[in-house]
Scaffold this motif. Structure first.
Motif: not given
Length: 212
Positions: A138-143
């Motif tokens: 999630a951290a890698k995918s979005a702000s």
């Protein structure tokens, strides 16, 4: 969990998971330390739900208002209600609690033991591992704002804060990188006969390598 999926026995795992559910419902949610953590990370325990509260792992035949106060039971003033053979087991998912502990940095072994009991490693351990990896994804995918919104919950249970994943090991990062690469391959439809693994092991690929 995925790394050893061939060795993972779901039938062997399930009794440990059931033990975690029973411990969480019958003991943990009525203990002051668990209630304090839940209040701090802003997540309702099953007995605190405004609709269909769950006080024990065996639902009482009476209305929730007829069930003794969980706070009184935690203080030792009242006994836990006895379950009859005809009472159906309560259905409660543990994932929201595991997720909230992970993203707030409270997923330490001592806290997980306090929430889910002695069988936590065998019961919710695989789910905990996956949720930690999902948080990395999630951290890698979005702000930050999008990640926070993803982990917010209804009934005024918005997440109060996010913390970077705690106590990360090199093995955990390597496994996450491998699974992330698999997801990128999925996005490009590089699956099945087009999987990078299949292409690496194909006779044509070996021929090209030999020619080179």
């Amino acid at each position: 969990m995925e790394e050893n999926h061939n060795q993972f026995d779901i039938l062997e795992w399930y009794p440990h998971f059931q033990s975690c559910v029973r411990y969480f419902l019958d003991h943990a949610q009525h203990s002051p330390p668990v209630q304090a953590v839940a209040a701090f990370i802003n997540i309702q325990l099953p007995f605190q739900k405004t609709q269909n509260p769950v006080v024990t792992s065996r639902m009482s035949g009476g209305s929730p208002s007829a069930i003794p106060s969980p706070t009184s039971r935690a203080a030792g003033k009242l006994p836990m209600p006895m379950a009859s053979p005809n009472q159906a087991p309560a259905v409660v998912t543990l994932n929201p609690y595991i997720r909230r502990l992970v993203v707030t940095g409270f997923d330490f072994p001592a806290v997980l033991h306090g929430f889910f009991g002695d069988s936590w490693a065998q019961g919710i351990g695989p789910m905990h591992e996956v949720e930690r990896r999902n948080y990395l994804f999630a951290a890698k995918s979005a702000s930050w704002l999008d990640v926070k919104a993803h982990y917010d919950m209804g009934e005024e249970q918005s997440i109060p804060f996010l913390r970077p994943l705690q106590n990360v090991t090199e093995k955990e990062i390597v496994n996450a990188e491998s699974n992330w690469s698999e997801w990128l391959a999925m996005q490009d439809w590089m699956v099945g006969p087009r999987s990078p693994e299949v292409e690496r092991n194909s006779p044509i690929q070996h021929l090209k390598m030999e020619d080179a």
